[in-house]
Design a protein around this motif. Structure first.
Motif, PDB file in Angstrom:
ATOM      1  N   ALA A 285       0.828  -1.207   0.000  1.00 44.85           N
ATOM      2  CA  ALA A 285       0.000   0.000   0.000  1.00 44.85           C
ATOM      3  C   ALA A 285       0.864   1.259   0.000  1.00 44.85           C
ATOM      4  CB  ALA A 285      -0.929  -0.007   1.227  1.00 44.85           C
ATOM      5  N   GLN A 286       1.959   1.228   0.780  1.00 39.03           N
ATOM      6  CA  GLN A 286       2.857   2.368   0.820  1.00 39.03           C
ATOM      7  C   GLN A 286       3.515   2.590  -0.543  1.00 39.03           C
ATOM      8  OE1 GLN A 286       5.940   2.051   3.741  1.00 39.03           O
ATOM      9  NE2 GLN A 286       6.663   4.132   3.486  1.00 39.03           N
ATOM     10  N   GLN A 287       3.946   1.483  -1.166  1.00 40.52           N
ATOM     11  CA  GLN A 287       4.555   1.598  -2.486  1.00 40.52           C
ATOM     12  C   GLN A 287       3.558   2.131  -3.514  1.00 40.52           C
ATOM     13  OE1 GLN A 287       6.003  -2.328  -3.312  1.00 40.52           O
ATOM     14  NE2 GLN A 287       7.763  -2.166  -1.940  1.00 40.52           N
ATOM     15  N   GLU A 288       2.316   1.649  -3.424  1.00 39.51           N
ATOM     16  CA  GLU A 288       1.298   2.123  -4.359  1.00 39.51           C
ATOM     17  C   GLU A 288       1.015   3.610  -4.139  1.00 39.51           C
ATOM     18  OE1 GLU A 288      -2.003  -0.431  -3.727  1.00 39.51           O
ATOM     19  OE2 GLU A 288      -1.203  -2.071  -4.963  1.00 39.51           O
ATOM     20  N   ALA A 289       0.980   4.035  -2.858  1.00 39.05           N
ATOM     21  CA  ALA A 289       0.752   5.449  -2.567  1.00 39.05           C
ATOM     22  C   ALA A 289       1.901   6.298  -3.102  1.00 39.05           C
ATOM     23  CB  ALA A 289       0.593   5.651  -1.056  1.00 39.05           C
ATOM     24  N   GLN A 290       3.133   5.810  -2.889  1.00 37.42           N
ATOM     25  CA  GLN A 290       4.284   6.546  -3.403  1.00 37.42           C
ATOM     26  C   GLN A 290       4.257   6.612  -4.925  1.00 37.42           C
ATOM     27  OE1 GLN A 290       7.639   4.469  -1.734  1.00 37.42           O
ATOM     28  NE2 GLN A 290       7.486   5.486   0.256  1.00 37.42           N
ATOM     29  N   GLN A 291       3.890   5.483  -5.556  1.00 36.20           N
ATOM     30  CA  GLN A 291       3.816   5.457  -7.011  1.00 36.20           C
ATOM     31  C   GLN A 291       2.738   6.406  -7.513  1.00 36.20           C
ATOM     32  OE1 GLN A 291       5.949   3.706  -8.984  1.00 36.20           O
ATOM     33  NE2 GLN A 291       5.024   4.859 -10.663  1.00 36.20           N
ATOM     34  N   ALA A 292       1.589   6.420  -6.801  1.00 33.60           N
ATOM     35  CA  ALA A 292       0.510   7.336  -7.194  1.00 33.60           C
ATOM     36  C   ALA A 292       0.950   8.786  -7.072  1.00 33.60           C
ATOM     37  CB  ALA A 292      -0.721   7.071  -6.322  1.00 33.60           C
ATOM     38  N   ALA A 293       1.679   9.092  -5.969  1.00 35.57           N
ATOM     39  CA  ALA A 293       2.172  10.457  -5.787  1.00 35.57           C
ATOM     40  C   ALA A 293       3.159  10.825  -6.895  1.00 35.57           C
ATOM     41  CB  ALA A 293       2.832  10.593  -4.413  1.00 35.57           C
ATOM     42  N   GLN A 294       4.042   9.857  -7.223  1.00 29.32           N
ATOM     43  CA  GLN A 294       5.002  10.108  -8.296  1.00 29.32           C
ATOM     44  C   GLN A 294       4.297  10.302  -9.632  1.00 29.32           C
ATOM     45  OE1 GLN A 294       7.688   6.793  -8.150  1.00 29.32           O
ATOM     46  NE2 GLN A 294       8.709   7.480  -6.277  1.00 29.32           N
ATOM     47  N   ASN A 295       3.264   9.481  -9.878  1.00 28.00           N
ATOM     48  CA  ASN A 295       2.512   9.618 -11.122  1.00 28.00           C
ATOM     49  C   ASN A 295       1.804  10.963 -11.192  1.00 28.00           C
ATOM     50  OD1 ASN A 295       3.311   7.049 -11.824  1.00 28.00           O
ATOM     51  ND2 ASN A 295       1.403   6.063 -11.186  1.00 28.00           N
ATOM     52  N   ALA A 296       1.227  11.376 -10.042  1.00 25.76           N
ATOM     53  CA  ALA A 296       0.544  12.665 -10.004  1.00 25.76           C
ATOM     54  C   ALA A 296       1.527  13.809 -10.247  1.00 25.76           C
ATOM     55  CB  ALA A 296      -0.162  12.846  -8.662  1.00 25.76           C
TER      56      ALA A 296
END
Length: 228
Positions: free
Chosen positions: A104-115
């Motif tokens: 979940a943390q990795q997905e959140a970080q990836q989402a933030a990076q994508n944003a």
């Protein structure tokens, strides 16, 4: 009562030689002595009867203890096995929860990076579009003009603040102008009106602006270009 043995001894004594008195006396003594012993033995047997050895069917204490120890060991082994299984299940659950949290943390970080990447791309696109617009924008410099200001709403006009009044022989209605002040400020306005001054002041523009924003100087000069 004399026993069979005593009777036999007495009979033997009676048939002994009559001259042999001593033998008869001895035989009688033996008989009496034996009878006394027999009677004593019988009396002892009555007082102290012979005890018979009896066997009572029951449990074997040693075997029972062995069974109990075996049962206890089996119970302890089962409890240890159950505890080990519970500990393993708890460890697996904790590992799964940690893995889920990390995912979940990795997905959140990836989402933030994508944003962030999308925002940067959007900004770059907007900048590129602005640069393209600026580079493709063609203007015709019309020289320096005097600027005056008016508030259309005060005059009861509904034309709004996006236009300027100009000499229509110089700038026909609908002409889009780029007005650059001496301090570098740029305004884009569209010619939508004219005024009584226009006939005698072809190099002046009357810029629509709210009274609260009209420069204190009242009259300015600016470079005017026709856009498009």
């Amino acid at each position: 009562m004399a026993s069979n043995h005593s009777q036999k001894v007495e009979a033997i004594a009676d048939h002994a030689d009559a001259d042999n008195d001593s033998s008869h006396v001895n035989a009688k003594s033996i008989v009496l002595s034996n009878e006394a012993k027999v009677e004593q033995a019988n009396a002892h047997s009555l007082i102290n009867p012979k005890k018979e050895i009896t066997f009572t069917v029951g449990t074997n204490d040693i075997a029972e203890a062995a069974h109990q120890i075996a049962d206890q060991k089996a119970a302890a082994a089962k409890a240890a096995e159950e505890q080990a299984a519970a500990e393993q299940a708890a460890a697996e659950k904790a590992a799964a929860e940690q893995a889920a949290a990390e995912k979940a943390q990795q997905e959140a970080q990836q989402a933030a990076q994508n944003a962030a990447a999308a925002s940067a791309a959007s900004a770059a696109s907007a900048s590129s579009s602005a640069a393209t617009t600026a580079s493709t924008e063609t203007t015709t410099n019309k020289g320096t003009f005097k600027l005056s200001f008016y508030d259309p709403s005060v005059l009861g006009s509904g034309l709004g603040y996006g236009g300027v009044a100009a000499n229509l022989s110089v700038f026909p209605k609908g002409t889009r102008l780029k007005i650059t002040l001496s301090d570098g400020t740029v305004w884009y306005r569209t010619v939508n009106d004219t005024g009584s001054f226009a006939a005698g002041n072809p190099n002046q523009l009357d810029v629509a602006m709210p009274n609260s924003q009209i420069p204190s100087a009242g009259v300015l000069t600016a470079t005017v270009e026709v856009v498009g």
